[in-house]
Write a protein that holds these residues in place. Structure first.
Motif, mmCIF file in Angstrom:
data_model
loop_
_atom_site.group_PDB
_atom_site.id
_atom_site.type_symbol
_atom_site.label_atom_id
_atom_site.label_comp_id
_atom_site.label_asym_id
_atom_site.label_seq_id
_atom_site.Cartn_x
_atom_site.Cartn_y
_atom_site.Cartn_z
ATOM 1 N N LEU A 67 4.222 5.640 -5.555
ATOM 2 C CA LEU A 67 4.432 5.635 -7.004
ATOM 3 C C LEU A 67 3.252 6.200 -7.785
ATOM 4 O O LEU A 67 3.451 6.839 -8.821
ATOM 5 C CB LEU A 67 4.735 4.210 -7.484
ATOM 6 C CG LEU A 67 6.089 3.631 -7.094
ATOM 7 C CD1 LEU A 67 6.237 2.231 -7.666
ATOM 8 C CD2 LEU A 67 7.230 4.511 -7.581
ATOM 9 N N GLU A 68 2.051 5.953 -7.327
ATOM 10 C CA GLU A 68 0.876 6.295 -8.122
ATOM 11 C C GLU A 68 0.164 7.563 -7.685
ATOM 12 O O GLU A 68 -0.620 8.123 -8.458
ATOM 13 C CB GLU A 68 -0.128 5.126 -8.090
ATOM 14 C CG GLU A 68 0.452 3.781 -8.504
ATOM 15 C CD GLU A 68 0.872 3.731 -9.970
ATOM 16 O OE1 GLU A 68 0.355 4.554 -10.757
ATOM 17 O OE2 GLU A 68 1.702 2.877 -10.319
ATOM 18 N N GLN A 69 0.409 8.015 -6.456
ATOM 19 C CA GLN A 69 -0.382 9.117 -5.928
ATOM 20 C C GLN A 69 0.441 10.317 -5.473
ATOM 21 O O GLN A 69 -0.119 11.244 -4.888
ATOM 22 C CB GLN A 69 -1.225 8.618 -4.740
ATOM 23 C CG GLN A 69 -2.108 7.420 -5.046
ATOM 24 C CD GLN A 69 -3.177 7.725 -6.073
ATOM 25 O OE1 GLN A 69 -3.764 8.805 -6.069
ATOM 26 N NE2 GLN A 69 -3.444 6.783 -6.971
ATOM 27 N N THR A 70 1.732 10.314 -5.729
ATOM 28 C CA THR A 70 2.570 11.427 -5.273
ATOM 29 C C THR A 70 3.378 12.010 -6.426
ATOM 30 O O THR A 70 3.613 11.356 -7.440
ATOM 31 C CB THR A 70 3.553 10.977 -4.171
ATOM 32 O OG1 THR A 70 4.504 10.052 -4.726
ATOM 33 C CG2 THR A 70 2.819 10.309 -3.016
ATOM 34 N N THR A 71 3.810 13.236 -6.226
ATOM 35 C CA THR A 71 4.679 13.890 -7.212
ATOM 36 C C THR A 71 6.002 13.147 -7.337
ATOM 37 O O THR A 71 6.568 13.030 -8.424
ATOM 38 C CB THR A 71 4.937 15.346 -6.799
ATOM 39 O OG1 THR A 71 3.690 16.030 -6.675
ATOM 40 C CG2 THR A 71 5.804 16.056 -7.835
ATOM 41 N N PHE A 72 6.493 12.645 -6.219
ATOM 42 C CA PHE A 72 7.733 11.869 -6.221
ATOM 43 C C PHE A 72 7.636 10.694 -7.195
ATOM 44 O O PHE A 72 8.527 10.468 -8.017
ATOM 45 C CB PHE A 72 8.010 11.365 -4.802
ATOM 46 C CG PHE A 72 9.196 10.440 -4.689
ATOM 47 C CD1 PHE A 72 10.491 10.927 -4.705
ATOM 48 C CD2 PHE A 72 9.004 9.067 -4.564
ATOM 49 C CE1 PHE A 72 11.580 10.071 -4.592
ATOM 50 C CE2 PHE A 72 10.088 8.205 -4.452
ATOM 51 C CZ PHE A 72 11.371 8.708 -4.471
ATOM 52 N N ILE A 78 0.841 -1.206 0.000
ATOM 53 C CA ILE A 78 0.000 0.000 0.000
ATOM 54 C C ILE A 78 0.874 1.254 0.000
ATOM 55 O O ILE A 78 0.610 2.218 -0.727
ATOM 56 C CB ILE A 78 -0.948 -0.015 1.216
ATOM 57 C CG1 ILE A 78 -1.970 -1.148 1.071
ATOM 58 C CG2 ILE A 78 -1.660 1.325 1.355
ATOM 59 C CD1 ILE A 78 -2.797 -1.386 2.318
ATOM 60 N N ILE A 79 1.934 1.243 0.818
ATOM 61 C CA ILE A 79 2.813 2.412 0.885
ATOM 62 C C ILE A 79 3.480 2.662 -0.465
ATOM 63 O O ILE A 79 3.512 3.806 -0.954
ATOM 64 C CB ILE A 79 3.878 2.215 1.985
ATOM 65 C CG1 ILE A 79 3.221 2.233 3.366
ATOM 66 C CG2 ILE A 79 4.954 3.298 1.896
ATOM 67 C CD1 ILE A 79 4.160 1.883 4.499
ATOM 68 N N VAL A 80 4.018 1.607 -1.084
ATOM 69 C CA VAL A 80 4.696 1.771 -2.376
ATOM 70 C C VAL A 80 3.699 2.201 -3.446
ATOM 71 O O VAL A 80 4.014 3.052 -4.296
ATOM 72 C CB VAL A 80 5.407 0.459 -2.785
ATOM 73 C CG1 VAL A 80 5.971 0.578 -4.199
ATOM 74 C CG2 VAL A 80 6.523 0.140 -1.807
ATOM 75 N N TRP A 81 2.480 1.646 -3.414
ATOM 76 C CA TRP A 81 1.461 2.060 -4.395
ATOM 77 C C TRP A 81 1.145 3.544 -4.257
ATOM 78 O O TRP A 81 1.061 4.263 -5.259
ATOM 79 C CB TRP A 81 0.193 1.229 -4.202
ATOM 80 C CG TRP A 81 -0.885 1.586 -5.186
ATOM 81 C CD1 TRP A 81 -1.006 1.153 -6.480
ATOM 82 C CD2 TRP A 81 -1.975 2.498 -4.968
ATOM 83 N NE1 TRP A 81 -2.110 1.724 -7.082
ATOM 84 C CE2 TRP A 81 -2.718 2.552 -6.175
ATOM 85 C CE3 TRP A 81 -2.392 3.249 -3.867
ATOM 86 C CZ2 TRP A 81 -3.864 3.333 -6.309
ATOM 87 C CZ3 TRP A 81 -3.530 4.038 -3.999
ATOM 88 C CH2 TRP A 81 -4.249 4.070 -5.204
ATOM 89 N N ARG A 96 5.490 10.259 -9.722
ATOM 90 C CA ARG A 96 5.336 10.721 -11.114
ATOM 91 C C ARG A 96 6.669 11.166 -11.707
ATOM 92 O O ARG A 96 6.938 10.953 -12.900
ATOM 93 C CB ARG A 96 4.313 11.857 -11.178
ATOM 94 C CG ARG A 96 2.877 11.404 -10.946
ATOM 95 C CD ARG A 96 1.887 12.498 -11.282
ATOM 96 N NE ARG A 96 1.941 13.582 -10.314
ATOM 97 C CZ ARG A 96 1.231 13.630 -9.194
ATOM 98 N NH1 ARG A 96 0.422 12.617 -8.896
ATOM 99 N NH2 ARG A 96 1.308 14.655 -8.370
ATOM 100 N N ARG A 97 7.516 11.739 -10.874
ATOM 101 C CA ARG A 97 8.832 12.156 -11.359
ATOM 102 C C ARG A 97 9.732 10.950 -11.620
ATOM 103 O O ARG A 97 10.548 10.977 -12.550
ATOM 104 C CB ARG A 97 9.473 13.109 -10.351
ATOM 105 C CG ARG A 97 8.806 14.490 -10.360
ATOM 106 C CD ARG A 97 9.358 15.403 -9.291
ATOM 107 N NE ARG A 97 8.751 16.732 -9.381
ATOM 108 C CZ ARG A 97 8.913 17.695 -8.501
ATOM 109 N NH1 ARG A 97 9.692 17.485 -7.433
ATOM 110 N NH2 ARG A 97 8.322 18.863 -8.657
ATOM 111 N N LEU A 98 9.585 9.900 -10.823
ATOM 112 C CA LEU A 98 10.341 8.679 -11.096
ATOM 113 C C LEU A 98 9.937 8.088 -12.444
ATOM 114 O O LEU A 98 10.793 7.648 -13.224
ATOM 115 C CB LEU A 98 10.125 7.652 -9.984
ATOM 116 C CG LEU A 98 10.678 7.985 -8.596
ATOM 117 C CD1 LEU A 98 10.454 6.806 -7.655
ATOM 118 C CD2 LEU A 98 12.154 8.331 -8.657
ATOM 119 N N TYR A 99 8.643 8.084 -12.725
ATOM 120 C CA TYR A 99 8.174 7.593 -14.022
ATOM 121 C C TYR A 99 8.674 8.486 -15.161
ATOM 122 O O TYR A 99 8.993 8.000 -16.253
ATOM 123 C CB TYR A 99 6.646 7.533 -14.057
ATOM 124 C CG TYR A 99 6.075 6.278 -13.455
ATOM 125 C CD1 TYR A 99 6.206 5.042 -14.093
ATOM 126 C CD2 TYR A 99 5.415 6.305 -12.235
ATOM 127 C CE1 TYR A 99 5.692 3.887 -13.543
ATOM 128 C CE2 TYR A 99 4.890 5.157 -11.670
ATOM 129 C CZ TYR A 99 5.035 3.947 -12.326
ATOM 130 O OH TYR A 99 4.522 2.794 -11.780
#
Length: 333
Positions: free
Chosen positions: A199-204, A193-196, A206-209
């Motif tokens: 990766l999916e709900q934070t600016t951090f 849940i934390i990793v989801w 989105r920047r990794l993607y």
């Protein structure tokens, strides 16, 4: 009078459907195969809870490995770090230090290892394969050195620490036996849940993607690539150390080689998850399916008493198929 135009049929692209759902279909077929061959034991609640507990360590490593692989990097040192973290905690336990101190020290070692990997890759510019291969060897040697190459057995492990892996939330009774959701499974779900969210709900995330999609474009867009890559490797190191603690708790011992199989399986799980993405990108939900596939394979083959080497052949084949599928998907895109 003009004839009414017939609605156009939207063509179904079978190739795209297979690329997106082929892994999931294959997973369902694997379940059906084991269910047919193990009708009395495989498709039962206790067995699935057992699968969830067995794969919980791999799940934690694979989920945090996804953070790094989103950027197109990977970390070969996670297995050695898991072993090292378990050894560090067990050594402190054997010397009478409190459980909290042993756990904190092991997690701190994981953070330091991730920091080292991040510095080597992000700031010095060493390729991830070369950098993490080097730290893999370092962490492995360090685990052997501080443990003397020996296993630290249960008598040196506090009962409260080892009991954590045996505990869980009671779900009820089945055949006069208490069924419980294992603590290790719960911990793996929390990490998922934390990793989801990250990766999916934070600016951090989105920047990794963005870095994984086009690092140069991300840099020109103001993304601090070096700092973000460093943070991603730190999180992966933390996940590896946590998995090492989970493993030590489960077997009530620590061995300098006990995490050696995690790296290959974690990469395989992430690549399997990538085959379920139309863009061929890592997503933690896909990684969860990849972990489940490996866990079900391991459990089913063990119950059928299939040689462990067969599993290694299958895992290698799965990695090749997953990478091939991901490459074809990106080429078509």
């Amino acid at each position: 009078m003009l004839e009414a135009q017939k609605p156009k049929r939207v063509p179904i692209h079978m190739g795209r459907l297979l690329r997106t759902f082929g892994t999931l279909i294959g997973f369902l077929l694997v379940i059906l195969y084991f269910w047919a061959n193990l009708p009395d034991t495989f498709m039962t609640l206790p067995n699935w809870l057992n699968i969830s507990q067995q794969m919980s360590m791999l799940a934690v490593v694979a989920f945090t490995m996804t953070i790094v692989m989103v950027m197109g990097d990977f970390d070969l040192s996670v297995g050695s770090m898991a072993s090292l973290a378990g050894i560090v905690a067990a050594l402190l336990f054997s010397q009478g230090y409190p459980i909290a101190m042993g756990i904190s020290a092991a997690l701190f070692v994981g953070i330091l290892g991730g920091f080292l990997n991040g510095v080597l890759v992000s700031y010095i510019g060493i390729l991830p394969f070369v950098a993490t291969l080097g730290t893999l060897t370092m962490f492995n040697g360090l685990a052997f050195y501080i443990s003397g190459g020996k296993t630290i057995f249960g008598r040196d492990i506090p009962a409260e620490f080892s009991n954590f892996a045996r505990g869980g939330i009671p779900l009820g009774m089945l055949n006069e036996r208490v069924i419980q959701l294992p603590n290790l499974t719960i911990l793996a779900l929390v990490i998922f849940i934390i990793v989801w969210i990250v990766l999916e709900q934070t600016t951090f995330g989105r920047r990794l993607y963005a870095i994984g999609g086009n690092a140069e474009a991300a840099r020109l867009g103001g993304v601090r690539i070096r700092l973000l890559r460093l943070a991603a490797f730190i999180l992966t190191g933390f996940g590896a150390a946590l998995a090492g603690l989970m493993y030590a708790s489960r077997v009530a011992s620590a061995n300098p080689t006990q995490g050696s199989g995690l790296m290959l399986d974690a990469i395989a799980a992430v690549f399997l998850g990538m085959t379920m993405s139309e863009e061929g990108e890592p997503h933690v939900a896909g990684t969860l399916i990849g972990v489940l596939i490996l866990g079900v394979l391991d459990n089913g083959l063990t119950q059928m008493q299939v040689d462990s080497y067969i599993r290694e052949i299958l895992i290698g084949g799965i990695i090749i198929l997953a990478v091939t599928s991901s490459s074809l998907s990106r080429r078509n895109r």
